[in-house]
Scaffold this active site. Sequence first.
Site: not given
Length: 134
Positions: A10-11
Amino acid sequence: MTTVIHHNPDCGTSRNVLAVIRASGTEPVVIEYLQTGWTRPQLQALFAAADLTPRDALRTSKSPAEELGLLDPSVSDAALLDAMITHPVLVNRPIVCTPKGTALCRPSEAVLPLLETPLTEPVYKEDGSAIVTP
């Protein structure tokens, strides 16, 4: 030794670093640490290899660090490690390990000295900016 990335999908920075590693011709072992969690010996070894303290590796934004009172400089390394084990998101990412070393790869360009094979083509971040132009 193989290349390992402690990754959060998610980064954006973590995704960019993974893309750079793959662009170098290496398929790393991807450890999604938010799913697997951390152990104290694992964190201690990673931090020692990367020459980081737990405070250096503490993720302070978009994490529960502030609400847990971890931003106070008097919080011990042992307490930070305990919190990181309980809340894996508190560890900043990505951390990359290769035969050339271990590093917290923020910004994305920090992965470049760790690559076993230098890049021969430009690699771009998700926002379109260049990570490297050989």
